[in-house]
Design a protein around this motif. Structure first.
Motif, PDB file in Angstrom:
ATOM      1  N   LEU A 154       0.794  -1.137  -0.150  1.00 18.94           N
ATOM      2  CA  LEU A 154      -0.225  -0.080   0.016  1.00 18.94           C
ATOM      3  C   LEU A 154       0.816   1.330   0.039  1.00 18.94           C
ATOM      4  N   ILE A 155       0.269   2.420  -0.495  1.00 16.89           N
ATOM      5  CA  ILE A 155       1.001   3.572  -0.191  1.00 16.89           C
ATOM      6  C   ILE A 155       0.100   4.656   0.334  1.00 16.89           C
ATOM      7  N   ALA A 156       0.794   5.714   1.042  1.00 14.80           N
ATOM      8  CA  ALA A 156      -0.127   6.577   1.582  1.00 14.80           C
ATOM      9  C   ALA A 156       0.330   7.896   1.030  1.00 14.80           C
ATOM     10  N   PRO A 157      -0.062   8.250   0.114  1.00 11.23           N
ATOM     11  CA  PRO A 157       0.681   9.692  -0.616  1.00 11.23           C
ATOM     12  C   PRO A 157       0.268  10.926   0.260  1.00 11.23           C
ATOM     13  N   PHE A 158      -0.683  10.916   1.226  1.00 15.00           N
ATOM     14  CA  PHE A 158      -0.657  12.219   2.068  1.00 15.00           C
ATOM     15  C   PHE A 158      -0.173  12.082   3.570  1.00 15.00           C
ATOM     16  N   GLY A 159       0.595  10.685   3.772  1.00 15.55           N
ATOM     17  CA  GLY A 159       0.866  10.461   5.126  1.00 15.55           C
ATOM     18  C   GLY A 159      -0.462  10.497   6.038  1.00 15.55           C
ATOM     19  N   PHE A 160      -0.373  10.556   7.110  1.00 15.25           N
ATOM     20  CA  PHE A 160      -1.426  10.142   8.115  1.00 15.25           C
ATOM     21  C   PHE A 160      -1.615  11.597   9.247  1.00 15.25           C
ATOM     22  N   LYS A 161      -2.943  12.097   9.413  1.00 19.48           N
ATOM     23  CA  LYS A 161      -3.072  13.088  10.397  1.00 19.48           C
ATOM     24  C   LYS A 161      -3.597  12.610  11.811  1.00 19.48           C
ATOM     25  N   GLU A 162      -2.929  13.147  12.720  1.00 20.95           N
ATOM     26  CA  GLU A 162      -3.427  12.687  14.144  1.00 20.95           C
ATOM     27  C   GLU A 162      -5.009  13.143  14.249  1.00 20.95           C
ATOM     28  N   THR A 163      -5.404  12.108  15.048  1.00 21.26           N
ATOM     29  CA  THR A 163      -6.915  12.579  15.180  1.00 21.26           C
ATOM     30  C   THR A 163      -7.317  12.981  16.451  1.00 21.26           C
TER      31      THR A 163
END
Lengths: 291, 291
Positions: B250-259
């Motif tokens: 998998l790829i995560a093109p926009f990274g991850f945002k903390e919730t």
DNA sequence: CTTGTTAGTGAGGTTTTTGCACATGAGGAG
DNA sequence: CTCCTCATGTGCAAAAACCTCACTAACAAG
């Protein structure tokens, strides 16, 4: 549990506690506070997933698991300890040390006994000498001096900062006590031939004038004897009178002012671990002296 | 040298190096870099006052003293290691763990093998459950949840911060690549019944609008399978797709945002060292996951 | 109930250890 | 020689471990 991640220090704390029965005693054996031991053991219980001690806080009881674990630990640590001691005692060598005269008498020699206990096979051959350090011409392994070490000439480790101040016997303190430099006027000021300007420099720092009329001694050592006999006050480096002040034989009413110079131990680069062991022992002693 | 001041960790590093012949290998065994081992051994030489290794840098030779010292160390450490392992294996107990469904499948279960290796006698009985934690009514020892832990109800340890982001298969990346959220328009967005608003919330954060028209799955797990099959993009918590991203599935093109939410492990106060061992193992795994 | 002994703990600081990146030095290939 | 590779050495900054201090808790003895 892989050997690489064995919590060795925690195991030692646990072994010590189990063997001696109290964290208190274990803490003494390890040279730390019991809070530290408590934490180590709690951490060990956590990483091993084993309850190690039971019972009321003031009377710990090792659990069965602990009792089964301890003997092997004791045995293992004993074995390691013996092996290390044996190895240390087999390493003999002579270290030639050159040290400032007064410092060796009043600081180094009294402490050398400790070194001997730890490194029974390393002999220290001591020479007193105040001259400059020159490893090329002299055959010393280590030289202890005061001043500004020469970075280019040798390796060195700083021991302590030089600081000087007036000291006198508590017996000759004037009635009003001594609270300001002028109170010293009533007391003879003693001098040495090697540092005639000691009092003058100090007077400059604290911005006072004092009569320069006391007797002059050949060596610092004799002057100090005179001070302790109550013959007057002397300007003394802290290291040399520290033990006397702690024992109450001398007082230093104005504390000690740093001179900007340092005591240091110089040695040849790459001269081997015995030398390094000696130098780090010196540092350790110096650290203790500071406190 | 008194037992209390034996440099145990340095001795272990030395023993390992001597036994394996290279600092390199010792470093692997100890789980550190060779720089660390090098320092440990140098320090040991200094505190013991013994030369331990000779010879050229690329081919160390233990000195005689080292050769005499090593066997006893190996023996001592072996003994300790065995005793500890035996003690750990004798402690059996069952721990009941309640864990979020997807998390247990994609994070906990793959890692439990490691726990089993370390604590062979501690059994983990796993239940998947997403409901609120209530130790009074439920008979779990540990519960792993996401949200804001309730300080009053139970002890807990934080594992990781929740963070979400879009993920998709590298196979369906459009020709121009994906550099801004709008590029996702060409790809179907997948949803789950349990978090229908996942995409909408993310769009708000990154200030975009995206069509909400993709298929809806019963469980996160199925959705993820679909994503990996290239059927679309999903909004996924980082922990659940970390392994897939590392493996390139998998790829995560926009990274991850903390919730702002956290994964945490809740447990009863004072529930014993096995539980604590499990919880700190969880933390350790979580720490590794973060990197 | 007070006092003394011993252990547990939260907060904070200090020391030790480590990883990283680069340096060094030995041996071998060309 | 000079360059290359391999294994170790090291300065620096960051991280982890460890410790102390001050206070609390549990129990025992007087």
């Amino acid at each position: 549990m892989r050997r690489g991640v064995l919590p060795l220090n925690a195991l030692r704390a646990f072994e010590s506690t189990a063997r001696l029965g109290r964290m208190r005693d274990a803490a003494d054996e390890l040279g730390v506070t019991y809070g530290a031991v408590s934490r180590q053991i709690r951490g060990l219980e956590k990483t091993l997933g084993i309850v190690l001690f039971d019972g009321p806080k003031n009377k710990l009881e090792p659990t069965e698991a602990a009792l089964r674990l301890v003997p092997a630990l004791t045995y293992g640590f004993d074995r390691i300890e013996q092996a290390v001691n044996k190895a240390m005692q087999e390493e003999d060598r002579i270290i030639d040390v050159s040290c400032l005269g007064t410092l060796s008498m009043r600081w180094l020699i009294p402490r050398l006994y400790d070194f001997h206990t730890r490194f029974p096979k390393i002999d220290i051959r001591l020479t007193t000498d105040d001259g400059p350090v020159n490893f090329a011409k002299q055959h010393f392994d280590v030289a202890i001096r005061v001043g500004n070490p020469d970075f280019a000439e040798y390796e060195f480790e700083l021991l302590f900062d030089d600081a000087v101040g007036p000291v006198l016997s508590p017996q000759i303190t004037p009635d009003g006590g001594i609270s300001q430099p002028d109170d010293l006027r009533e007391i003879p000021l003693l001098h040495t031939k090697t540092r005639k300007d000691a009092w003058a420099s100090w007077c400059e720092i604290v911005d006072t004038k004092l009569p320069v009329d006391g007797r002059e001694y050949e060596h610092f050592y004799f002057m100090l004897e005179a001070v302790m006999a109550g013959l007057g006050a002397a300007m003394a480096p802290w290291v040399l009178v520290r033990d006397d002040i702690e024992a109450g034989r001398l007082i230093a009413p104005f504390g000690f002012k740093e001179t900007g110079l340092s005591y240091f131990a110089a040695y040849r680069p790459r001269s081997g671990p015995q030398i390094e062991a000696f130098v780090s022992w010196l540092q350790e002693q110096a650290r203790k002296t500071k406190r």
